[in-house]
Design a protein around this motif. Structure first.
Motif, PDB file in Angstrom:
ATOM      1  N   VAL A   1     -55.185  15.667 -24.078  1.00 14.40           N
ATOM      2  CA  VAL A   1     -54.541  14.275 -24.050  1.00 14.40           C
ATOM      3  C   VAL A   1     -53.124  14.556 -24.527  1.00 14.40           C
ATOM      4  O   VAL A   1     -52.695  15.231 -25.451  1.00 14.40           O
ATOM      5  N   ILE A   2     -52.184  13.779 -24.071  1.00 16.91           N
ATOM      6  CA  ILE A   2     -51.193  13.733 -24.633  1.00 16.91           C
ATOM      7  C   ILE A   2     -50.778  12.104 -25.123  1.00 16.91           C
ATOM      8  O   ILE A   2     -50.983  11.242 -24.255  1.00 16.91           O
ATOM      9  N   GLU A   3     -50.022  12.126 -26.169  1.00 17.64           N
ATOM     10  CA  GLU A   3     -49.627  10.775 -26.748  1.00 17.64           C
ATOM     11  C   GLU A   3     -48.207  10.959 -27.353  1.00 17.64           C
ATOM     12  O   GLU A   3     -47.908  12.069 -27.582  1.00 17.64           O
ATOM     13  N   GLN A   4     -47.447   9.958 -26.837  1.00 19.17           N
ATOM     14  CA  GLN A   4     -46.044   9.865 -27.466  1.00 19.17           C
ATOM     15  C   GLN A   4     -45.694   8.585 -27.709  1.00 19.17           C
ATOM     16  O   GLN A   4     -45.739   7.446 -26.976  1.00 19.17           O
TER      17      GLN A   4
ATOM     18  N   LEU B   1     -47.392   5.863 -25.550  1.00 17.96           N
ATOM     19  CA  LEU B   1     -47.711   6.406 -23.974  1.00 17.96           C
ATOM     20  C   LEU B   1     -48.861   7.242 -24.211  1.00 17.96           C
ATOM     21  O   LEU B   1     -48.744   8.094 -24.971  1.00 17.96           O
ATOM     22  N   ARG B   2     -49.866   7.430 -23.394  1.00 13.39           N
ATOM     23  CA  ARG B   2     -51.045   8.142 -23.316  1.00 13.39           C
ATOM     24  C   ARG B   2     -51.389   8.629 -21.993  1.00 13.39           C
ATOM     25  O   ARG B   2     -51.284   7.859 -20.957  1.00 13.39           O
ATOM     26  N   TYR B   3     -51.857   9.815 -21.866  1.00 11.04           N
ATOM     27  CA  TYR B   3     -52.152  10.467 -20.809  1.00 11.04           C
ATOM     28  C   TYR B   3     -53.411  11.533 -21.126  1.00 11.04           C
ATOM     29  O   TYR B   3     -53.336  12.144 -22.207  1.00 11.04           O
TER      30      TYR B   3
ATOM     31  N   SER C   1     -51.397   5.286 -19.716  1.00  8.39           N
ATOM     32  CA  SER C   1     -51.654   3.962 -20.479  1.00  8.39           C
ATOM     33  C   SER C   1     -50.241   3.890 -21.483  1.00  8.39           C
ATOM     34  O   SER C   1     -49.730   4.730 -21.842  1.00  8.39           O
ATOM     35  N   MET C   2     -50.334   2.573 -21.609  1.00  6.11           N
ATOM     36  CA  MET C   2     -49.212   1.950 -22.699  1.00  6.11           C
ATOM     37  C   MET C   2     -49.798   1.049 -23.564  1.00  6.11           C
ATOM     38  O   MET C   2     -50.381  -0.068 -23.111  1.00  6.11           O
TER      39      MET C   2
ATOM     40  N   GLY D   1     -52.837 -10.982 -31.251  1.00  6.14           N
ATOM     41  CA  GLY D   1     -52.939 -10.346 -32.499  1.00  6.14           C
ATOM     42  C   GLY D   1     -54.050  -9.069 -32.643  1.00  6.14           C
ATOM     43  O   GLY D   1     -54.280  -8.713 -33.801  1.00  6.14           O
ATOM     44  N   THR D   2     -54.033  -8.567 -31.470  1.00  7.03           N
ATOM     45  CA  THR D   2     -55.118  -7.102 -31.372  1.00  7.03           C
ATOM     46  C   THR D   2     -54.052  -6.189 -30.322  1.00  7.03           C
ATOM     47  O   THR D   2     -53.415  -6.551 -29.504  1.00  7.03           O
ATOM     48  N   GLU D   3     -54.508  -5.058 -30.694  1.00  8.46           N
ATOM     49  CA  GLU D   3     -53.689  -4.051 -29.724  1.00  8.46           C
ATOM     50  C   GLU D   3     -54.107  -4.324 -28.420  1.00  8.46           C
ATOM     51  O   GLU D   3     -55.493  -4.531 -27.860  1.00  8.46           O
ATOM     52  N   VAL D   4     -53.060  -4.044 -27.388  1.00  8.94           N
ATOM     53  CA  VAL D   4     -53.556  -4.297 -26.025  1.00  8.94           C
ATOM     54  C   VAL D   4     -52.800  -2.858 -25.383  1.00  8.94           C
ATOM     55  O   VAL D   4     -51.622  -2.384 -25.565  1.00  8.94           O
ATOM     56  N   SER D   5     -53.612  -2.324 -24.400  1.00 10.70           N
ATOM     57  CA  SER D   5     -53.249  -1.385 -23.665  1.00 10.70           C
ATOM     58  C   SER D   5     -53.531  -1.497 -22.132  1.00 10.70           C
ATOM     59  O   SER D   5     -54.235  -2.169 -21.743  1.00 10.70           O
TER      60      SER D   5
END
Length: 138
Positions: free
Chosen positions: A4-7, A27-29, A38-39, A49-53
């Motif tokens: 997994v890559i997250e930036q 950003l996630r892969y 995904s972002m 008011g919640t995290e959205v991806s």
């Protein structure tokens, strides 16, 4: 090596809650889903008011940095010098963010090092995916 890559990136909101100008986004892969990126946006940046991806094609992101791309819920296009616009279309409206193209290029370069473009199929586990589909059918 991690699969997994997250930036973290700084996203400038163009069409969202008026009190927010820029927000952190991630950003996630994951090479277990080799065609997608995904972002994610934190709770203060969303209407709910919640995290959205948002998940979308790795190829869409790469193409959209060079020329307008996408016709669905996610659209990407270049904007001026070193900016890329991502548009996220939902029933509630459209959220538009500007991100530095150099940050997106750096992310995709890391992704390319993990799973080279055109080699994504080598990282699919079709047997496991098929078994999961069959299990879910019952």
């Amino acid at each position: 090596m991690s699969s997994v890559i997250e930036q973290a990136v700084q996203a400038r909101l163009v069409a969202s809650a008026p009190q927010m100008e820029s927000v952190p986004a991630t950003l996630r892969y994951d090479r277990h889903d080799p065609f997608a990126v995904s972002m994610a946006f934190p709770p203060p940046a969303t209407l709910e008011g919640t995290e959205v991806s948002w998940a979308f094609s790795r190829e869409l992101l790469a193409q959209g940095m060079e020329e307008p791309a996408g016709v669905g819920d996610v659209r990407v296009r270049p904007y001026g010098y070193d900016r890329t616009v991502l548009e996220f279309h939902a029933p509630e409206g459209i959220a538009m963010v500007h991100i530095r193209t150099s940050e997106l290029r750096r992310f995709l370069k890391r992704v390319q090092g993990l799973v080279p473009a055109g080699r994504e199929h080598l990282f699919l586990d079709l047997d496991a995916d098929l078994a999961e589909l069959i299990r879910d059918a019952y």
